[in-house]
Write a protein that holds these residues in place. Structure first.
Motif, PDB file in Angstrom:
ATOM      1  N   PRO A 124       0.810  -1.215   0.000  1.00  0.00           N
ATOM      2  CA  PRO A 124       0.000   0.000   0.000  1.00  0.00           C
ATOM      3  C   PRO A 124       0.848   1.272   0.000  1.00  0.00           C
ATOM      4  O   PRO A 124       2.025   1.240   0.333  1.00  0.00           O
ATOM      5  CB  PRO A 124      -0.792  -0.112   1.308  1.00  0.00           C
ATOM      6  N   MET A 125       0.218   2.384  -0.370  1.00  0.00           N
ATOM      7  CA  MET A 125       0.862   3.699  -0.305  1.00  0.00           C
ATOM      8  C   MET A 125       0.384   4.470   0.919  1.00  0.00           C
ATOM      9  O   MET A 125       1.163   5.058   1.629  1.00  0.00           O
ATOM     10  CB  MET A 125       0.546   4.524  -1.554  1.00  0.00           C
ATOM     11  N   ALA A 126      -0.935   4.492   1.118  1.00  0.00           N
ATOM     12  CA  ALA A 126      -1.527   5.324   2.169  1.00  0.00           C
ATOM     13  C   ALA A 126      -2.454   4.483   3.033  1.00  0.00           C
ATOM     14  O   ALA A 126      -3.261   3.710   2.516  1.00  0.00           O
ATOM     15  CB  ALA A 126      -2.309   6.476   1.545  1.00  0.00           C
ATOM     16  N   LEU A 127      -2.335   4.651   4.362  1.00  0.00           N
ATOM     17  CA  LEU A 127      -3.158   3.884   5.287  1.00  0.00           C
ATOM     18  C   LEU A 127      -3.972   4.791   6.203  1.00  0.00           C
ATOM     19  O   LEU A 127      -4.393   4.385   7.280  1.00  0.00           O
ATOM     20  CB  LEU A 127      -2.272   2.947   6.128  1.00  0.00           C
ATOM     21  N   GLY A 128      -4.200   6.018   5.764  1.00  0.00           N
ATOM     22  CA  GLY A 128      -5.000   6.947   6.560  1.00  0.00           C
ATOM     23  C   GLY A 128      -6.472   6.585   6.504  1.00  0.00           C
ATOM     24  O   GLY A 128      -6.889   5.684   5.782  1.00  0.00           O
ATOM     25  N   THR A 129      -7.266   7.304   7.272  1.00  0.00           N
ATOM     26  CA  THR A 129      -8.704   7.076   7.281  1.00  0.00           C
ATOM     27  C   THR A 129      -9.310   7.630   5.989  1.00  0.00           C
ATOM     28  O   THR A 129      -9.034   8.763   5.616  1.00  0.00           O
ATOM     29  CB  THR A 129      -9.349   7.774   8.496  1.00  0.00           C
ATOM     30  N   GLY A 130     -10.094   6.805   5.321  1.00  0.00           N
ATOM     31  CA  GLY A 130     -10.758   7.232   4.098  1.00  0.00           C
ATOM     32  C   GLY A 130     -11.167   6.046   3.250  1.00  0.00           C
ATOM     33  O   GLY A 130     -10.535   4.992   3.306  1.00  0.00           O
ATOM     34  N   LEU A 131     -12.218   6.229   2.461  1.00  0.00           N
ATOM     35  CA  LEU A 131     -12.729   5.158   1.611  1.00  0.00           C
ATOM     36  C   LEU A 131     -12.012   5.067   0.268  1.00  0.00           C
ATOM     37  O   LEU A 131     -12.060   4.043  -0.395  1.00  0.00           O
ATOM     38  CB  LEU A 131     -14.225   5.359   1.359  1.00  0.00           C
ATOM     39  N   MET A 132     -11.348   6.136  -0.146  1.00  0.00           N
ATOM     40  CA  MET A 132     -10.685   6.165  -1.452  1.00  0.00           C
ATOM     41  C   MET A 132      -9.288   5.552  -1.355  1.00  0.00           C
ATOM     42  O   MET A 132      -8.557   5.809  -0.405  1.00  0.00           O
ATOM     43  CB  MET A 132     -10.554   7.604  -1.957  1.00  0.00           C
ATOM     44  N   MET A 133      -8.934   4.757  -2.367  1.00  0.00           N
ATOM     45  CA  MET A 133      -7.579   4.235  -2.445  1.00  0.00           C
ATOM     46  C   MET A 133      -6.708   5.228  -3.204  1.00  0.00           C
ATOM     47  O   MET A 133      -7.211   6.044  -3.974  1.00  0.00           O
ATOM     48  CB  MET A 133      -7.559   2.892  -3.164  1.00  0.00           C
ATOM     49  N   SER A 134      -5.407   5.131  -3.012  1.00  0.00           N
ATOM     50  CA  SER A 134      -4.464   5.935  -3.787  1.00  0.00           C
ATOM     51  C   SER A 134      -4.633   5.581  -5.263  1.00  0.00           C
ATOM     52  O   SER A 134      -4.854   4.414  -5.602  1.00  0.00           O
ATOM     53  CB  SER A 134      -3.023   5.618  -3.379  1.00  0.00           C
ATOM     54  N   PRO A 135      -4.511   6.574  -6.159  1.00  0.00           N
ATOM     55  CA  PRO A 135      -4.656   6.278  -7.597  1.00  0.00           C
ATOM     56  C   PRO A 135      -3.681   5.191  -8.063  1.00  0.00           C
ATOM     57  O   PRO A 135      -4.031   4.359  -8.902  1.00  0.00           O
ATOM     58  CB  PRO A 135      -4.348   7.616  -8.280  1.00  0.00           C
ATOM     59  N   GLU A 136      -2.478   5.171  -7.516  1.00  0.00           N
ATOM     60  CA  GLU A 136      -1.478   4.171  -7.912  1.00  0.00           C
ATOM     61  C   GLU A 136      -1.916   2.763  -7.515  1.00  0.00           C
ATOM     62  O   GLU A 136      -1.663   1.799  -8.239  1.00  0.00           O
ATOM     63  CB  GLU A 136      -0.122   4.480  -7.256  1.00  0.00           C
ATOM     64  N   ILE A 137      -2.566   2.655  -6.372  1.00  0.00           N
ATOM     65  CA  ILE A 137      -3.035   1.349  -5.909  1.00  0.00           C
ATOM     66  C   ILE A 137      -4.270   0.931  -6.698  1.00  0.00           C
ATOM     67  O   ILE A 137      -4.396  -0.216  -7.139  1.00  0.00           O
ATOM     68  CB  ILE A 137      -3.328   1.369  -4.386  1.00  0.00           C
ATOM     69  N   GLU A 138      -5.168   1.868  -6.917  1.00  0.00           N
ATOM     70  CA  GLU A 138      -6.355   1.577  -7.722  1.00  0.00           C
ATOM     71  C   GLU A 138      -5.952   1.088  -9.120  1.00  0.00           C
ATOM     72  O   GLU A 138      -6.590   0.199  -9.683  1.00  0.00           O
ATOM     73  CB  GLU A 138      -7.223   2.836  -7.822  1.00  0.00           C
ATOM     74  N   ALA A 139      -4.875   1.642  -9.651  1.00  0.00           N
ATOM     75  CA  ALA A 139      -4.415   1.282 -11.000  1.00  0.00           C
ATOM     76  C   ALA A 139      -3.911  -0.160 -11.093  1.00  0.00           C
ATOM     77  O   ALA A 139      -3.905  -0.726 -12.191  1.00  0.00           O
ATOM     78  CB  ALA A 139      -3.319   2.250 -11.445  1.00  0.00           C
ATOM     79  N   VAL A 140      -3.489  -0.767  -9.981  1.00  0.00           N
ATOM     80  CA  VAL A 140      -2.968  -2.141 -10.045  1.00  0.00           C
ATOM     81  C   VAL A 140      -4.034  -3.199  -9.763  1.00  0.00           C
ATOM     82  O   VAL A 140      -3.767  -4.391  -9.892  1.00  0.00           O
ATOM     83  CB  VAL A 140      -1.743  -2.358  -9.112  1.00  0.00           C
ATOM     84  N   ILE A 141      -5.248  -2.774  -9.428  1.00  0.00           N
ATOM     85  CA  ILE A 141      -6.332  -3.731  -9.169  1.00  0.00           C
ATOM     86  C   ILE A 141      -6.532  -4.692 -10.348  1.00  0.00           C
ATOM     87  O   ILE A 141      -6.625  -5.907 -10.132  1.00  0.00           O
ATOM     88  CB  ILE A 141      -7.656  -3.007  -8.805  1.00  0.00           C
TER      89      ILE A 141
END
Length: 163
Positions: A124-141
């Motif tokens: 992962p890139m970011a583990l803060g509170t929030g429903l949205m994933m980092s764009p970089e992580i979303e791109a590897v789905i």
């Protein structure tokens, strides 16, 4: 008792902690795009509590999809199998990974552990509170979905694209 080739694809993670939910999101994308035979279960394991003991015990093969801490750069993908899997628990990102470790240990003590455990992971890139994933992580789905399809094929299962 499990069927001869029963397989569980288990999406893990907390979707409230940004990229920590990548396993659940990848499992959802897989389930939306691919159809599997009846002996393959596709489940949102969320943060994986002890209530999943019977579910995991009822399958011969487990493919866990999760955020992993491997030391590789963020958005790196990995597949861990066999003896590599315990190392995944040493660098845990969140309490649910300890939960899965505890579940597998309990199942081994009861002689009900899956024959094989594979982890399809993403750093992962970011583990803060929030429903949205980092764009970089979303791109590897999509690549993670392909890795799930490949792991199923390795176990002799053909996933079929949904129309």
């Amino acid at each position: 008792m499990s069927t001869p080739m029963s397989i569980l694809v288990l999406g893990l993670g907390n979707i409230l902690l940004m990229d920590e939910g990548v396993g659940v999101r990848a499992m959802e994308a897989f389930d939306a795009a691919w159809s599997v035979p009846d002996h393959v279960s596709v489940v949102d394991g969320g943060t994986c509590g002890m209530d999943m003991l019977d579910l995991i015990a009822s399958h011969r093969h487990l493919i866990a999809v999760d955020a992993v801490k491997t030391g590789a750069p963020p958005a790196s993908l990995t597949v861990l199998r066999g003896d590599e899997v315990p190392a995944y628990f040493k660098g845990k990102l969140s309490p649910h990974q300890l939960g899965l470790s505890d579940l597998l240990a309990s199942l081994r003590l009861q002689d009900e552990a899956p024959e094989s455990v594979t982890v399809v992971g993403c750093v992962p890139m970011a583990l803060g509170t929030g429903l949205m994933m980092s764009p970089e992580i979303e791109a590897v789905i999509p690549r993670m979905v392909t890795m799930i399809v490949e792991e199923l094929a390795r176990l002799g299962v053909t996933a079929t694209p949904r129309n």
